[in-house]
Structure formats: C-alpha cells, structure tokens
Motif scaffolding. Structure first.
Motif, PDB file in Angstrom:
ATOM      1  N   MET A 102       4.629   7.478  -5.428  1.00  0.00           N
ATOM      2  CA  MET A 102       5.879   8.184  -5.147  1.00  0.00           C
ATOM      3  C   MET A 102       6.846   8.138  -6.319  1.00  0.00           C
ATOM      4  O   MET A 102       7.643   9.056  -6.520  1.00  0.00           O
ATOM      5  CB  MET A 102       6.541   7.581  -3.908  1.00  0.00           C
ATOM      6  CG  MET A 102       5.787   7.814  -2.613  1.00  0.00           C
ATOM      7  SD  MET A 102       6.644   7.056  -1.203  1.00  0.00           S
ATOM      8  CE  MET A 102       5.632   7.635   0.154  1.00  0.00           C
ATOM      9  N   ARG A 155      10.248   2.562   5.320  1.00  0.00           N
ATOM     10  CA  ARG A 155       9.163   3.517   5.582  1.00  0.00           C
ATOM     11  C   ARG A 155       7.787   2.852   5.638  1.00  0.00           C
ATOM     12  O   ARG A 155       6.790   3.532   5.873  1.00  0.00           O
ATOM     13  CB  ARG A 155       9.173   4.612   4.512  1.00  0.00           C
ATOM     14  CG  ARG A 155      10.355   5.559   4.664  1.00  0.00           C
ATOM     15  CD  ARG A 155      10.296   6.715   3.691  1.00  0.00           C
ATOM     16  NE  ARG A 155      11.309   7.727   3.994  1.00  0.00           N
ATOM     17  CZ  ARG A 155      11.583   8.762   3.217  1.00  0.00           C
ATOM     18  NH1 ARG A 155      10.907   8.942   2.080  1.00  0.00           N
ATOM     19  NH2 ARG A 155      12.516   9.635   3.567  1.00  0.00           N
ATOM     20  N   GLN A 156       7.745   1.563   5.361  1.00  0.00           N
ATOM     21  CA  GLN A 156       6.531   0.764   5.535  1.00  0.00           C
ATOM     22  C   GLN A 156       5.353   1.271   4.692  1.00  0.00           C
ATOM     23  O   GLN A 156       4.210   1.334   5.151  1.00  0.00           O
ATOM     24  CB  GLN A 156       6.124   0.741   7.013  1.00  0.00           C
ATOM     25  CG  GLN A 156       7.113   0.010   7.912  1.00  0.00           C
ATOM     26  CD  GLN A 156       7.118  -1.497   7.661  1.00  0.00           C
ATOM     27  OE1 GLN A 156       6.111  -2.171   7.777  1.00  0.00           O
ATOM     28  NE2 GLN A 156       8.289  -2.015   7.304  1.00  0.00           N
ATOM     29  N   LYS A 157       5.640   1.610   3.440  1.00  0.00           N
ATOM     30  CA  LYS A 157       4.588   2.046   2.529  1.00  0.00           C
ATOM     31  C   LYS A 157       4.118   0.869   1.675  1.00  0.00           C
ATOM     32  O   LYS A 157       4.850  -0.084   1.446  1.00  0.00           O
ATOM     33  CB  LYS A 157       5.090   3.174   1.615  1.00  0.00           C
ATOM     34  CG  LYS A 157       5.677   4.366   2.361  1.00  0.00           C
ATOM     35  CD  LYS A 157       4.680   5.009   3.310  1.00  0.00           C
ATOM     36  CE  LYS A 157       5.300   6.224   4.000  1.00  0.00           C
ATOM     37  NZ  LYS A 157       4.387   6.827   5.000  1.00  0.00           N
ATOM     38  N   THR A 158       2.882   0.952   1.182  1.00  0.00           N
ATOM     39  CA  THR A 158       2.327  -0.113   0.360  1.00  0.00           C
ATOM     40  C   THR A 158       2.855  -0.005  -1.072  1.00  0.00           C
ATOM     41  O   THR A 158       3.325   1.064  -1.493  1.00  0.00           O
ATOM     42  CB  THR A 158       0.796  -0.026   0.329  1.00  0.00           C
ATOM     43  OG1 THR A 158       0.413   1.202  -0.330  1.00  0.00           O
ATOM     44  CG2 THR A 158       0.222  -0.061   1.729  1.00  0.00           C
ATOM     45  N   LEU A 214       1.256   2.911  -2.950  1.00  0.00           N
ATOM     46  CA  LEU A 214       1.783   4.201  -2.547  1.00  0.00           C
ATOM     47  C   LEU A 214       3.187   4.406  -3.122  1.00  0.00           C
ATOM     48  O   LEU A 214       3.557   5.521  -3.505  1.00  0.00           O
ATOM     49  CB  LEU A 214       1.809   4.324  -1.017  1.00  0.00           C
ATOM     50  CG  LEU A 214       2.075   5.723  -0.452  1.00  0.00           C
ATOM     51  CD1 LEU A 214       1.105   6.732  -1.032  1.00  0.00           C
ATOM     52  CD2 LEU A 214       1.980   5.708   1.070  1.00  0.00           C
ATOM     53  N   LEU A 215       3.955   3.325  -3.200  1.00  0.00           N
ATOM     54  CA  LEU A 215       5.261   3.400  -3.851  1.00  0.00           C
ATOM     55  C   LEU A 215       5.097   3.870  -5.296  1.00  0.00           C
ATOM     56  O   LEU A 215       5.868   4.717  -5.778  1.00  0.00           O
ATOM     57  CB  LEU A 215       5.942   2.029  -3.831  1.00  0.00           C
ATOM     58  CG  LEU A 215       7.111   1.877  -4.806  1.00  0.00           C
ATOM     59  CD1 LEU A 215       8.338   2.605  -4.293  1.00  0.00           C
ATOM     60  CD2 LEU A 215       7.429   0.412  -5.061  1.00  0.00           C
ATOM     61  N   VAL A 256      11.496   2.531   0.582  1.00  0.00           N
ATOM     62  CA  VAL A 256      10.129   3.010   0.743  1.00  0.00           C
ATOM     63  C   VAL A 256       9.240   1.942   1.377  1.00  0.00           C
ATOM     64  O   VAL A 256       8.464   2.223   2.300  1.00  0.00           O
ATOM     65  CB  VAL A 256       9.558   3.471  -0.614  1.00  0.00           C
ATOM     66  CG1 VAL A 256       8.067   3.751  -0.500  1.00  0.00           C
ATOM     67  CG2 VAL A 256      10.300   4.707  -1.103  1.00  0.00           C
ATOM     68  N   GLU A 257       9.343   0.695   0.892  1.00  0.00           N
ATOM     69  CA  GLU A 257       8.415  -0.340   1.345  1.00  0.00           C
ATOM     70  C   GLU A 257       8.831  -0.988   2.661  1.00  0.00           C
ATOM     71  O   GLU A 257       7.977  -1.317   3.490  1.00  0.00           O
ATOM     72  CB  GLU A 257       8.274  -1.418   0.277  1.00  0.00           C
ATOM     73  CG  GLU A 257       7.552  -0.938  -0.972  1.00  0.00           C
ATOM     74  CD  GLU A 257       7.205  -2.056  -1.933  1.00  0.00           C
ATOM     75  OE1 GLU A 257       6.565  -1.787  -2.956  1.00  0.00           O
ATOM     76  OE2 GLU A 257       7.583  -3.226  -1.663  1.00  0.00           O
ATOM     77  N   THR A 289       9.821  13.916   5.205  1.00  0.00           N
ATOM     78  CA  THR A 289       8.711  13.957   4.272  1.00  0.00           C
ATOM     79  C   THR A 289       9.163  13.526   2.871  1.00  0.00           C
ATOM     80  O   THR A 289      10.311  13.768   2.467  1.00  0.00           O
ATOM     81  CB  THR A 289       8.100  15.366   4.205  1.00  0.00           C
ATOM     82  OG1 THR A 289       7.046  15.373   3.230  1.00  0.00           O
ATOM     83  CG2 THR A 289       9.145  16.402   3.815  1.00  0.00           C
ATOM     84  N   TYR A 290       8.262  12.936   2.147  1.00  0.00           N
ATOM     85  CA  TYR A 290       8.557  12.474   0.786  1.00  0.00           C
ATOM     86  C   TYR A 290       8.980  13.624  -0.112  1.00  0.00           C
ATOM     87  O   TYR A 290       9.814  13.448  -1.018  1.00  0.00           O
ATOM     88  CB  TYR A 290       7.312  11.795   0.210  1.00  0.00           C
ATOM     89  CG  TYR A 290       7.312  11.683  -1.296  1.00  0.00           C
ATOM     90  CD1 TYR A 290       8.075  10.715  -1.949  1.00  0.00           C
ATOM     91  CD2 TYR A 290       6.537  12.550  -2.077  1.00  0.00           C
ATOM     92  CE1 TYR A 290       8.070  10.616  -3.334  1.00  0.00           C
ATOM     93  CE2 TYR A 290       6.533  12.450  -3.457  1.00  0.00           C
ATOM     94  CZ  TYR A 290       7.296  11.484  -4.083  1.00  0.00           C
ATOM     95  OH  TYR A 290       7.294  11.383  -5.446  1.00  0.00           O
TER      96      TYR A 290
END
Length: 506
Positions: A319, A309-312, A315-316, A305-306, A369-370
């Motif tokens: 999720m 998918r480059q999520k913060t 946001l993780l 995810v981080e 999509t998540y």
C-alpha cells in the motif's frame, strides 16, 4: 575541465558508478532503518516487551533524534579528519549498533531497544553529511553532478520501502531480529567497499587545522536530547511526572547556555548571524512544522492500516509503494520549477501536500477501499518531502552569503530530523488524551492526525508571510562555481545544501 566529463579521480566508468552507488547507500540505509522498524512495529513491540501502545513511538523517535542532532557535529569532524575516514567509521558504527539492536530479541527490554536505536542513529548522522561532501568534492558543477545528486536523493523512498519489505518478510516468516543483523552485515560490507573504492584523492581533510566547538556541541546535544525526551515521554508517563517536566525545563535552560556559548566562540556550530538573514528564521519554523506533520503522517498511516484495518506488514508495504514513483515525479517536477517559482510558494506547496496527506488519512472511513483516500495520500504526501528541502535551500541561497549557506543547509537537515521526533511527541500527547481509557483507538489516531493537519496548516501561513526574500543579483550557479574553486570549500553537512541547490537549479 569539462564539467560533464568523468572526474579524473575515477579510473573508469565502472569505478565511478560503484563509488557513487556505495556513497548513495548512506541515504538508502538511513531511510531503511526507519522502514525496517516502523512497518513490522506491531510484531517487534510485543517481542521486546512493549504492551502499551503509547510507548511504540519511542522506537522511531529515538533514531530520528540522534540522526538530527549529530549531523552538524559529524560533518565538522569530516572537515577536520577527512570525509572518507568519517564515512567508513560511520558505517562501522552503524553496523555495530544494528547488530546490538537485533540483540533486543534476546534481552526483551524496550528501554534497551530505544537506547540502542538512539546510538544506531549516530551512524547515519555520520555517513550522510560526509557522503554528500565526498560527492561534492568529486564533481564540479554541471550536468554530471546534477545526475549524481538526483540519484543520491532518489534512494530515500527506495530505502524506506526496501527496509520495510525485507523487515516485514523476516518478521512475518522468520524472526524480526534478522532484519537488523542483515543491515549490520550490509554496513560492514559498505565500510570495506568504501575503503577500497572511494578515490584516495578525496581522503585528505579540507580543514585539518580546524577547531571543534566542544562546549557548544555538548550543550546543544544535551539540551535537545532532554527536550525531545520530555516530549516523547510525556504521553507515556503523563505530563504531571517530575521526570518529564524537569528534563523539559532543564533542556531549555541548557539550550539558553548553548546560545550564549555560540555568541562568544570563534568557530560556532551555529553562527548567530544566521538568524539575522531575511527569511531564514521563517524557513526553519516552516520546515519544522511541515516535517513534524510528515512524521505524524508516516507513523499513523502505519497504525491506521495495521491496527484499524488489520492488514499485515507486507500488505502495508504494498500500500505504501506508490510513494516511490510519486517521489520520483516530485523530484523531476521540482527540478523544473526551481528558480522559476519563488521559494516561499514552493515551500507553501510542500506544506499543502503535508496537510492534505494527513487530512486524507484522518478522515478515511475504516471500510473504505484503499484506492480512494489512502492511495491518493501516498501520491500527494511525497511532494511535501521532495519539494520542502530544495524550496528551503532556494530561500537560503537568496538570503545569505555563499560561505554561510553550508551551515544553514545543515541546520535545515537537523530541523527536519528533530521535527519528526517532536511531531511524534505532540501527536502521542493528543492521542493519549483522547484515548485515555484505551477503548477508542481510532479516535485517538484521528486526533493525532488532526494535530498533523494543524502543524502543516500553520506551516502554510508561515511560508507565505515569513519566508519571502528578494532574488539575488548574481546567479546561484555562478556563486557555487566560484566557491568550488577555492580550497576547502566543502563544509561537512552543509555540502548537501550547496550541492542540491546547485543541481536542482540546472
């Protein structure tokens, strides 16, 4: 005594609730210490001098290592010196080393961070078994005890999420070290609360004349530490290094010595007779395979995810949040299936959940999509966690005498925590071999997750073939009720097994 009335050691309902909440924080903070490092790991890593991704798993493995190893020993210390005393000392230890963990922000050395994280894990390893023992001593078998243990177990997913959320907020907007310092403050406050709130009736030791198997403790700890060190250092330095394969060999030799000591000693940490009980060796292997698979899923879910998918981190956390209600549902479901479905089938279901969770993340497209595979994985995987331990406890209860079930449950707990460390070592080795040049991160992550699929897949087979035991003629509830009337029946970390299996069978 009415088993559903408030125990006499509590003055009133607020006193009882506060005491149960304080003790349950042992489970909550144990899991919080995983989430508060794993979620913001890619902020913490560079801040403490980690530039090689292969060294990141050590930040989690060091903590899980000591939590798993010391549970057996600290529970025994609680039997001898008093569970309340060990519970308080455990939180003090936990607070001190959480404070020192945060100091890594100034020292900026990953070796220091990993060593202090290992010492930090001794705190949870102390408060967990002794907290469970305190609850088991306070409550006789009944619905009230069922509710208390259900509440205690439900704090685990909540703890991970709380730790991850607050650590992510500090890491993104303030300073990552504050998450450790706040944790330290919480531990000291809980130690003070425990001193005043836990009833004095629970203070006396249950086995004040008991003995500690010091040679067994030293050899067991040393051997396991060396093996886990080698398994996690191999992906970082390479398996051809002398300081990797030499500790591995020494670890197995020392474990052999540990087995000899346990055979000879009068009060062993790990009675050899455990391994002759039908189904028990299979349960240990199966639980180890499943939880090593879960450790891989937990770590590489975050990396996928981080990093991919480059999520913060925040946001993780959002999720990952479905794991909390999914865990509650799994707990309710297993309480209804317990003693209605054969233990090896429940264990197989948990392995299927672990395997499915890894498969969903391993095959998820980067731009998907998540709400498809990633979301479904967070709903399914908690069933592996919340079914595997009670299923293993059921098999243990059906295969050995009541007086050995405590230490057997402690062994299961030890294997659960050690397997997380070993699973990260196995996955790290696979990842480092696939992504040798560092130019195919996604492929390396997928390879690690496929290793998790293989481990839990083997666990399915082991559950079906080697975990079958005949049902006992005497009900488990009656056995536990009879045992609890004897002086000193609480047996350190083993109380978790007796308490949980007694409650889940209601």
């Amino acid at each position: 005594m009415d088993t559903d009335s408030r125990p006499k050691c509590f003055r009133n309902l607020p006193h009882e609730f506060t005491c149960v909440l304080t003790i349950s924080c042992a489970q909550l903070l144990t899991q919080a210490s995983i989430g508060n490092v794993l979620a913001p790991l890619h902020i913490i890593g560079p801040a403490i001098g980690i530039n090689d991704r292969n060294r990141l798993p050590w930040t989690c493995a060091a903590y899980s290592l000591t939590v798993g190893i010391f549970i057996l020993i600290t529970g025994r210390l609680g039997d001898i010196f008093g569970h309340k005393l060990l519970f308080i000392l455990g939180f003090i230890w936990y607070g001190i080393f959480s404070l020192l963990t945060g100091m890594a922000a100034y020292i900026r050395n990953d070796i220091y961070f990993d060593i202090i994280r290992a010492f930090q894990g001794i705190g949870p390893a102390t408060v967990l078994p002794n907290g469970i023992a305190l609850l088991a001593r306070a409550y006789p078998a009944g619905r009230r005890k069922s509710l208390v243990f259900a509440f205690f177990g439900a704090t685990a997913p909540v703890g991970w999420s709380m730790g991850a959320v607050f650590a992510s907020i500090f890491a993104q907007f303030v300073w990552w070290a504050w998450s450790q310092w706040v944790l330290a403050g919480a531990c000291i406050i809980l130690a003070i609360l425990a001193y005043f709130i836990i009833p004095t009736e629970l203070s006396p030791a249950v086995q004040p004349m008991g003995k500690i198997d010091i040679p067994g403790a030293v050899t067991g700890i040393t051997g396991l530490v060396l093996i886990v060190y080698a398994c996690n250092q191999g992906p970082v330095s390479g398996w051809d290094k002398l300081y990797v394969h030499l500790p591995l060999a020494l670890g197995f030799i020392i474990l052999g010595l540990f087995i000899l000591i346990e055979i000879k000693t009068d009060e062993p940490i790990m009675p050899p007779s455990l391994w002759t009980a039908p189904g028990f060796p299979g349960v240990i292997v199966c639980v180890g395979l499943g939880w090593s698979s879960f450790g891989i899923w937990n770590y590489y879910f975050v990396q996928f995810v981080e990093v991919v998918r480059q999520k913060t981190p925040l946001l993780l956390c959002a999720m990952f949040s479905p794991t909390v209600p999914a865990g509650f549902v799994a707990t309710i479901l297993v309480s209804q299936l317990y003693h209605r479905v054969a233990g090896h089938y429940l264990l197989m279901i948990s392995m299927v959940a672990f395997c499915t969770g890894n498969a969903l993340i391993a095959t998820a497209p980067v731009d998907q999509t998540y709400w498809l595979q990633t979301f479904v994985a967070t709903l399914i995987t908690p069933f592996g966690m919340d079914i595997s331990f009670p299923a293993a406890s059921l098999i243990v209860s059906n295969s050995m005498p009541i007086h050995q079930q405590g230490v057997a449950a402690s062994m299961i707990n030890t294997v659960i925590n050690l397997s997380v460390s070993l699973g990260l070592g196995i996955a790290g080795t696979v990842e480092s071999q696939i992504n040798k040049n560092g130019d195919n991160v996604l492929k390396g992550y997928r390879g690690a997750l496929y290793a998790g699929i293989c481990l839990s897949g083997v666990g399915i087979i082991v559950a079906l073939l080697f975990c079958r035991v005949p049902k006992p003629a005497v009900s488990m509830e009656k056995s536990i009720a009879d045992e609890e009337q004897q002086v000193g029946q609480v047996n350190g970390p083993g109380t978790e097994g007796e308490g949980l299996e007694g409650e889940l069978s209601k």
